[in-house]
Design a protein around this motif. Sequence first.
Motif, short mmCIF file in Angstrom:
data_model
loop_
_atom_site.label_atom_id
_atom_site.label_comp_id
_atom_site.label_asym_id
_atom_site.label_seq_id
_atom_site.Cartn_x
_atom_site.Cartn_y
_atom_site.Cartn_z
N ILE A 189 0.81 -1.21 0.00
CA ILE A 189 0.00 0.00 0.00
C ILE A 189 0.85 1.27 0.00
N GLU A 190 1.99 1.22 0.71
CA GLU A 190 2.87 2.40 0.73
C GLU A 190 3.37 2.73 -0.66
N GLU A 191 3.77 1.69 -1.35
CA GLU A 191 4.34 1.92 -2.67
C GLU A 191 3.27 2.42 -3.64
N LEU A 192 2.07 1.89 -3.49
CA LEU A 192 0.96 2.33 -4.33
C LEU A 192 0.72 3.83 -4.13
N ALA A 193 0.71 4.24 -2.85
CA ALA A 193 0.47 5.65 -2.54
C ALA A 193 1.61 6.51 -3.08
N ARG A 194 2.82 6.02 -2.91
CA ARG A 194 3.98 6.79 -3.37
C ARG A 194 3.91 6.99 -4.88
N ARG A 195 3.58 5.90 -5.57
CA ARG A 195 3.54 5.99 -7.03
C ARG A 195 2.41 6.94 -7.47
N ALA A 196 1.29 6.89 -6.77
CA ALA A 196 0.16 7.76 -7.13
C ALA A 196 0.54 9.23 -6.97
N LEU A 197 1.31 9.50 -5.92
CA LEU A 197 1.74 10.88 -5.68
C LEU A 197 2.85 11.29 -6.65
N GLU A 198 3.80 10.38 -6.83
CA GLU A 198 4.94 10.71 -7.70
C GLU A 198 4.50 10.98 -9.13
N THR A 199 3.56 10.17 -9.61
CA THR A 199 3.12 10.34 -11.00
C THR A 199 2.15 11.52 -11.13
N GLY A 200 1.79 12.09 -10.01
CA GLY A 200 0.84 13.20 -10.06
C GLY A 200 -0.58 12.74 -10.35
N THR A 201 -0.82 11.44 -10.23
CA THR A 201 -2.18 10.93 -10.44
C THR A 201 -3.12 11.49 -9.37
N VAL A 202 -2.58 11.63 -8.18
CA VAL A 202 -3.33 12.27 -7.09
C VAL A 202 -2.45 13.35 -6.46
N GLY A 203 -3.11 14.31 -5.85
CA GLY A 203 -2.37 15.35 -5.14
C GLY A 203 -2.26 15.05 -3.66
N GLY A 204 -2.96 14.03 -3.21
CA GLY A 204 -2.90 13.69 -1.80
C GLY A 204 -3.46 12.29 -1.55
N VAL A 205 -3.06 11.72 -0.43
CA VAL A 205 -3.61 10.43 -0.01
C VAL A 205 -4.07 10.60 1.44
N ALA A 206 -5.31 10.31 1.69
CA ALA A 206 -5.82 10.42 3.06
C ALA A 206 -6.06 9.03 3.61
N ALA A 207 -5.39 8.72 4.71
CA ALA A 207 -5.51 7.38 5.28
C ALA A 207 -4.95 7.38 6.70
N LEU A 208 -5.14 6.28 7.40
CA LEU A 208 -4.50 6.12 8.70
C LEU A 208 -2.99 6.06 8.51
N LEU A 209 -2.29 6.73 9.39
CA LEU A 209 -0.83 6.74 9.32
C LEU A 209 -0.29 6.44 10.71
N GLU A 210 0.70 5.57 10.74
CA GLU A 210 1.28 5.18 12.03
C GLU A 210 2.69 5.70 12.14
N VAL A 211 3.04 6.15 13.33
CA VAL A 211 4.44 6.48 13.62
C VAL A 211 4.87 5.52 14.72
N PRO A 212 5.48 4.42 14.33
CA PRO A 212 5.74 3.35 15.30
C PRO A 212 6.62 3.81 16.47
N GLU A 213 7.60 4.70 16.20
CA GLU A 213 8.53 5.11 17.27
C GLU A 213 7.78 5.74 18.44
N THR A 214 6.72 6.45 18.12
CA THR A 214 6.00 7.14 19.19
C THR A 214 4.67 6.46 19.51
N ASN A 215 4.37 5.36 18.79
CA ASN A 215 3.10 4.68 18.97
C ASN A 215 1.92 5.58 18.65
N LYS A 216 2.12 6.51 17.73
CA LYS A 216 1.02 7.41 17.34
C LYS A 216 0.34 6.89 16.09
#
Lengths: 140, 365
Positions: free
Chosen positions: B11-38
């Motif tokens: 899923i990360e790579e899919l989102a990256r590719r969508a943003l990189e190719t300019g297919t989308v200007g943003g991706v809205a989803a749950l995001l985790e920051v494991p170091e802080t457990n956020k």
Amino acid sequence: MSGKRKKIVAFLCNWCTYTAADLAGTSRLKYEPDIRILRVMCSSRVDPVFILKALMDGADGVLVGGCELGDCHYQRGNYYARRKVAVAKKIAADMGLDPERIRLSWISASDGPRFAEVVNEFTREIEEKGDTPVKHEAYV
Amino acid sequence: MERIYEIQMGIEELARRALETGTVGGVAALLEVPETNKIAFTLVRAPEDVKGLAPFSPWMLENAARSISQMTREAAFTQPVAVILRPCELRALRELVKLKQVNMTNLILISFDCPGVFPIGSRLNGNGDLPAAYEKAVLEGTNCPGIRQVCSACEEFVPRGADMVISLVGRSPTDTLRAAFPTEAGQKFAEALGLLAEGREVEAGEERDRLAGIRADEHNALSARIQGSLKDLDGLVSVFDRCISCHACRYVCPVCYCKDCFFESPAFSYYPHSLHKRLEQSAAGLRLPLDRLLFHLGRLTHMGASCVACGMCEDVCVAGIPVSQIFKTVGGDIQQMFDYLPGGSPDDPLPLLTYREDELKEMED
Ligand code: SF4
Ligand code: SF4
Ligand code: SF4
Ligand code: FES
């Protein structure tokens, strides 16, 4: 009629059922005096919350009265009203209240006798059911 | 028959590719920051920020339809944004369109068949590690013990109306993606990213059907349990007796969108003399605040027909009242009466804003 009077809240539409109630009065028809009438412009004004609020405040019954289908002064109001009453009844039934304490009747303006009949009939039904248990419950 | 493609990326790579190719200007989803457990629902705009994207993470901190509503209600996105939502979030979103609280322009809707989420508390008080039992359940197509009750009983776990539907049940979170693109927008999205050319068509597994069967049984059991507990006034009072009227349940509810809730309006503030009068007249005395139970009955009249059974309300109830199970049950009955599925077809009007001439005869006289 014997025993203590019941408390029945009636929401009647201005153009039909309320007028019928008026007519019943001027025609000196006798009907049970347990009802408290609230006039609304159309049966569709009766928010289901009104019905449930009346029941939760200890009404023994709630009557919603409107014009015959097709005769609503605002043309389609009573079709919407029927859905609203249906929602109130469904919630009452599912949440432990008695949906039979809610009644929807179409009574046209010229039908004073029908109004008296509906009130008498509904009052009798409610008397058979007895007091709403809500009356004796503080934790509502 | 839906066509499912195996895509050689996560899923990360899919989102990256969508943003990189300019297919989308943003991706809205749950995001985790494991170091802080956020963990939070996030709008990512830069390809390098997709790290930690965790839409399948089994927690729902809010029904994200609310965030999408906030971001689009007054003005639509000006460029395409991919939003990754759980099926009940997607249904809430589609319901909010009817309530005029969401503008769908430029949204690309990505969803997945949902194994369910754990109550929020388990995340806030725990460490956020994915329980091994959950992975196993997802793989096998069973209910993981400990997920929300309404999740265990959710029969709408396959998304409706999504442009991209990821097959999650039957897969491991580390597997590459399998997805279908049922809509035109979905097809375009897939083509723009080259997913169809690179992808390989695969068969749907049987795990989804297994889960559907389990969920149907659980749903029946849940309804019976709730109905049993609410069969009379004593039941109603004992279930809601603990309610402290905080109204948190409606604050988090995605379809309770009102800025000024009716039940917090002056309609329910009483003058002392009217309170005193009520006290005098009441045979049983009165417990304050008044209208505690009416709030729930009334809220059901407002949005029971639109409840998507997401479980948020129950998760936040400090009193431990099974709010979402009750709303799922009673709301479900209302929906059934009007043959209405919230967030289902955009063409079905809200039940209280329409009628049929030849219906509900049994409600009259
Ligand atoms: S969250 Fe719980 S305690 Fe608060 S109002 Fe809702 S049911 Fe009552
Ligand atoms: S009532 Fe509860 S379960 Fe239903 S949509 Fe609102 S938050 Fe979700
Ligand atoms: S309970 Fe009713 S008025 Fe209050 S937020 Fe929900 S829908 Fe709006
Ligand atoms: S005016 Fe009588 S029901 Fe509408």
